[in-house]
Design an enzyme around this catalytic site. Structure first.
Site, short mmCIF file in Angstrom:
data_model
loop_
_atom_site.label_atom_id
_atom_site.label_comp_id
_atom_site.label_asym_id
_atom_site.label_seq_id
_atom_site.Cartn_x
_atom_site.Cartn_y
_atom_site.Cartn_z
N ARG A 62 0.83 -1.20 0.00
CA ARG A 62 0.00 0.00 0.00
C ARG A 62 0.87 1.26 0.00
O ARG A 62 0.54 2.24 -0.66
CB ARG A 62 -0.96 -0.03 1.19
N ASP A 97 -4.47 7.67 3.44
CA ASP A 97 -3.67 8.34 2.40
C ASP A 97 -3.48 9.81 2.75
O ASP A 97 -4.08 10.32 3.69
CB ASP A 97 -4.31 8.16 1.01
N HIS A 112 -8.10 6.82 11.41
CA HIS A 112 -7.55 5.47 11.27
C HIS A 112 -6.04 5.46 11.04
O HIS A 112 -5.47 4.45 10.65
CB HIS A 112 -8.25 4.72 10.12
N CYS A 120 6.28 2.42 17.59
CA CYS A 120 6.75 1.22 18.29
C CYS A 120 5.54 0.39 18.71
O CYS A 120 4.54 0.93 19.19
CB CYS A 120 7.54 1.64 19.52
N CYS A 124 6.14 2.58 23.79
CA CYS A 124 7.19 2.86 24.79
C CYS A 124 7.31 4.35 25.09
O CYS A 124 8.11 4.73 25.93
CB CYS A 124 8.52 2.33 24.27
N CYS A 144 12.63 -0.62 17.43
CA CYS A 144 12.71 0.62 18.20
C CYS A 144 13.92 0.50 19.14
O CYS A 144 14.41 -0.60 19.41
CB CYS A 144 11.42 0.75 19.01
N GLY A 181 -18.23 9.11 0.25
CA GLY A 181 -17.52 7.90 -0.16
C GLY A 181 -17.20 6.93 0.95
O GLY A 181 -16.10 6.40 1.01
N SER A 183 -18.98 3.49 3.09
CA SER A 183 -20.11 2.56 2.99
C SER A 183 -21.00 2.55 4.23
O SER A 183 -22.08 1.98 4.23
CB SER A 183 -19.59 1.14 2.71
N GLU A 211 -23.42 5.24 -4.67
CA GLU A 211 -24.53 4.38 -4.22
C GLU A 211 -24.88 4.74 -2.78
O GLU A 211 -24.08 5.33 -2.06
CB GLU A 211 -24.13 2.91 -4.32
P1 OAD Z 1 -15.63 1.09 1.79
O1 OAD Z 1 -14.79 0.36 0.81
O2 OAD Z 1 -16.36 0.29 2.79
O3 OAD Z 1 -16.69 1.99 1.03
C1 OAD Z 1 -16.30 2.83 -0.02
C2 OAD Z 1 -17.49 3.63 -0.49
O4 OAD Z 1 -17.04 4.50 -1.51
C3 OAD Z 1 -18.62 2.78 -1.10
O5 OAD Z 1 -19.83 3.11 -0.46
C4 OAD Z 1 -18.65 3.19 -2.57
O6 OAD Z 1 -19.97 3.29 -3.08
C5 OAD Z 1 -18.03 4.58 -2.49
N1 OAD Z 1 -17.39 5.03 -3.74
C6 OAD Z 1 -16.82 4.31 -4.74
N2 OAD Z 1 -16.36 5.10 -5.72
C7 OAD Z 1 -16.62 6.38 -5.33
C8 OAD Z 1 -16.42 7.66 -5.91
N3 OAD Z 1 -15.83 7.82 -7.09
N4 OAD Z 1 -16.84 8.76 -5.21
C9 OAD Z 1 -17.44 8.62 -4.01
N5 OAD Z 1 -17.68 7.44 -3.43
C10 OAD Z 1 -17.28 6.33 -4.07
O7 OAD Z 1 -14.65 2.17 2.49
P2 OAD Z 1 -14.83 2.95 3.86
O8 OAD Z 1 -16.26 3.17 4.16
O9 OAD Z 1 -13.93 4.11 3.81
O10 OAD Z 1 -10.43 0.76 7.95
O11 OAD Z 1 -14.26 1.88 4.87
C11 OAD Z 1 -14.16 2.22 6.23
C12 OAD Z 1 -12.98 1.54 6.86
O12 OAD Z 1 -13.06 0.13 6.60
C13 OAD Z 1 -11.64 1.91 6.25
O13 OAD Z 1 -11.10 3.11 6.80
C14 OAD Z 1 -10.78 0.75 6.55
C15 OAD Z 1 -11.75 -0.35 6.18
O14 OAD Z 1 -11.55 -1.57 6.72
C16 OAD Z 1 -9.23 0.31 8.36
O15 OAD Z 1 -8.41 -0.19 7.62
C17 OAD Z 1 -9.00 0.49 9.82
#
Ligand code: OAD
Length: 246
Positions: A62, A97, A112, A120, A124, A144, A181, A183, A211
């Site tokens: 990543r 990002d 997040h 670490c 610590c 560390c 953006g 879910s 969506e």
């Molecule tokens: P998801 O992958 O669950 O959801 C992404 C959302 O973005 C979906 O609802 C899509 O419809 C939408 N989407 C796709 N293309 C898009 C576009 N061009 N413009 C706007 N929206 C768009 O991602 P998150 O909800 O961010 O956590 O996920 C939440 C957390 O779950 C993340 O931060 C991560 C993950 O596991 C960790 O890693 C701790």
């Protein structure tokens, strides 16, 4: 169009979708990251205890990917809004990002964590630090000074997100809540819209994305479409009183 008056305080929550048009995959879509990897094998304290190199392989990939991406018009639209609203604007992202910052956003809460920070594993006392180290050819994981392994500064499943107090205060205070953006399935972020609504009678809640999210019921309005297309035309701001006089 979302009108933003001179007294409004805007809370924005972004998720992986806002960076999709920059070329970063989301987590749960058709080509989502969690279709290729199992969360519990790469993004949890148990995974780290079991196989830290596998965890670093995942985050190294990543990091390499994140070096190659640029902000899109959605990130720039939010940076412009911050410029106009100043302290009345609060940006909280679930994304690790740095595209918001690259677009010019100045104060971004990364609940997040950040892909280019490490810390670490032992907590610590050494604070998280900038880091773009990647695991190459089975090298050893850096240690560390205290002897603990260095881990990504990411909130894994089962851990507490960062900066929750500041987030809670901003949610209490906002008059416009907007999610972009995401879910709406990962807590606590999925419940932010409910907290915002609980505090004020007149808070306006909006969602932007292609969506409807799982927590659709809590949004007054949904603007369907990619955020890079919707956000640049969404806001109608009134200059604040301070701006007008100063
Ligand atoms: P998801 O992958 O669950 O959801 C992404 C959302 O973005 C979906 O609802 C899509 O419809 C939408 N989407 C796709 N293309 C898009 C576009 N061009 N413009 C706007 N929206 C768009 O991602 P998150 O909800 O961010 O956590 O996920 C939440 C957390 O779950 C993340 O931060 C991560 C993950 O596991 C960790 O890693 C701790």
């Amino acid at each position: 169009m979302i009108p933003i008056g001179r007294e409004d305080r805007v809370f924005i929550l972004t998720g992986a979708g806002i960076s999709a048009e920059s070329g970063l995959p989301t987590f749960r879509g058709m080509n989502g990251i969690w279709r290729t990897y199992r969360v519990e094998e790469v993004a949890s304290p148990v995974a780290w205890a079991r196989d830290p190199k596998l965890v670093w392989e995942f985050y190294s990939e990543r990091r390499r990917r994140h070096h190659t991406v640029q902000p899109n018009p959605g990130h720039y639209a939010l940076a412009r809004l911050e410029e106009e609203l100043g302290d009345r604007f609060f940006l909280c992202t679930q994304n690790v990002d740095r595209l918001h910052e690259m677009a010019g956003s100045r104060r971004v809460i990364h609940m997040h964590g950040k892909i280019f920070e490490s810390r670490c594993e032992r907590g610590c006392g050494r604070p998280p630090f900038d880091d773009d180290w990647t695991l190459e050819n089975g090298a050893e994981i850096p240690l560390c000074a205290c002897g603990g392994k260095i881990r990504p500064h990411i909130c894994w499943f089962g851990e507490t997100p960062f900066e929750m107090e500041r987030i809670a205060a901003a949610l209490e205070n906002c008059t416009v809540f907007m999610a972009v953006g995401t879910s709406g399935v990962v807590e606590p972020a999925a419940s932010f819209v409910r907290y915002a609504r609980a505090r004020w009678d007149n808070v306006r809640t909006c969602y932007i994305g292609p969506e409807e999210p799982s927590n659709r019921a809590f949004f007054d309005e949904v603007f369907l479409g990619p955020s890079g297309e919707v956000l640049p035309q969404l806001f109608a701001t009134e200059k604040s009183a301070t701006d007008l006089h100063g």
